[in-house]
Design a protein around this motif. Sequence first.
Motif, PDB file in Angstrom:
ATOM      1  N   ARG A 177      12.430 -31.327  14.503  1.00 33.95           N
ATOM      2  CA  ARG A 177      12.479 -32.307  13.595  1.00 33.95           C
ATOM      3  C   ARG A 177      11.524 -32.897  12.802  1.00 33.95           C
ATOM      4  N   ALA A 178      10.666 -33.468  13.640  1.00 28.49           N
ATOM      5  CA  ALA A 178       9.473 -33.966  13.394  1.00 28.49           C
ATOM      6  C   ALA A 178       8.399 -32.970  12.519  1.00 28.49           C
ATOM      7  N   ALA A 179       8.343 -31.838  13.139  1.00 23.64           N
ATOM      8  CA  ALA A 179       7.596 -30.802  12.854  1.00 23.64           C
ATOM      9  C   ALA A 179       8.076 -30.414  11.287  1.00 23.64           C
ATOM     10  N   ILE A 180       9.334 -30.162  11.156  1.00 20.94           N
ATOM     11  CA  ILE A 180       9.553 -30.013   9.731  1.00 20.94           C
ATOM     12  C   ILE A 180       9.505 -31.086   8.871  1.00 20.94           C
ATOM     13  N   LEU A 181       9.501 -32.332   9.216  1.00 18.25           N
ATOM     14  CA  LEU A 181       9.322 -33.396   8.224  1.00 18.25           C
ATOM     15  C   LEU A 181       7.707 -33.254   7.883  1.00 18.25           C
ATOM     16  N   ASN A 182       6.954 -32.778   8.984  1.00 18.00           N
ATOM     17  CA  ASN A 182       5.345 -32.750   8.711  1.00 18.00           C
ATOM     18  C   ASN A 182       5.173 -31.553   7.618  1.00 18.00           C
ATOM     19  N   ASP A 183       5.990 -30.509   7.963  1.00 11.42           N
ATOM     20  CA  ASP A 183       5.478 -29.228   7.337  1.00 11.42           C
ATOM     21  C   ASP A 183       6.970 -28.581   6.938  1.00 11.42           C
ATOM     22  N   SER A 184       7.335 -28.884   5.802  1.00 12.45           N
ATOM     23  CA  SER A 184       8.664 -28.396   5.073  1.00 12.45           C
ATOM     24  C   SER A 184       8.922 -26.846   4.998  1.00 12.45           C
ATOM     25  N   ARG A 185       7.721 -26.143   5.248  1.00 15.20           N
ATOM     26  CA  ARG A 185       7.632 -24.643   5.313  1.00 15.20           C
ATOM     27  C   ARG A 185       8.519 -24.205   6.528  1.00 15.20           C
ATOM     28  N   LEU A 186       8.594 -25.067   7.623  1.00 10.83           N
ATOM     29  CA  LEU A 186       9.292 -24.863   8.572  1.00 10.83           C
ATOM     30  C   LEU A 186      10.897 -24.564   8.361  1.00 10.83           C
TER      31      LEU A 186
END
Length: 75
Positions: free
Chosen positions: A32-41
């Motif tokens: 979730r944190a990675a998605i918030l940091n990089d919405s391309r995920l």
Amino acid sequence: MQHRHLNHQDYTLAAIDDVISRGKRDDWEDLRAAILNDSRLADKVLRVCRPHAAERYAQRHHFWAQYVRRHGFAA
């Protein structure tokens, strides 16, 4: 948890599927944190979840697809 497909902490499609399928809460929070940091995920998450759309019991994949859509990360 070190996931079998997570190389150098990159979220490949296989790594995302592994986190969704086998991960625990801490792993999901990291995703979730990675998605918030990089919405391309978010697009990768949808690509991973799409083949499971017809599977009635693929609840984790259904959750993540809904999460990404409802929070406006992907169309």
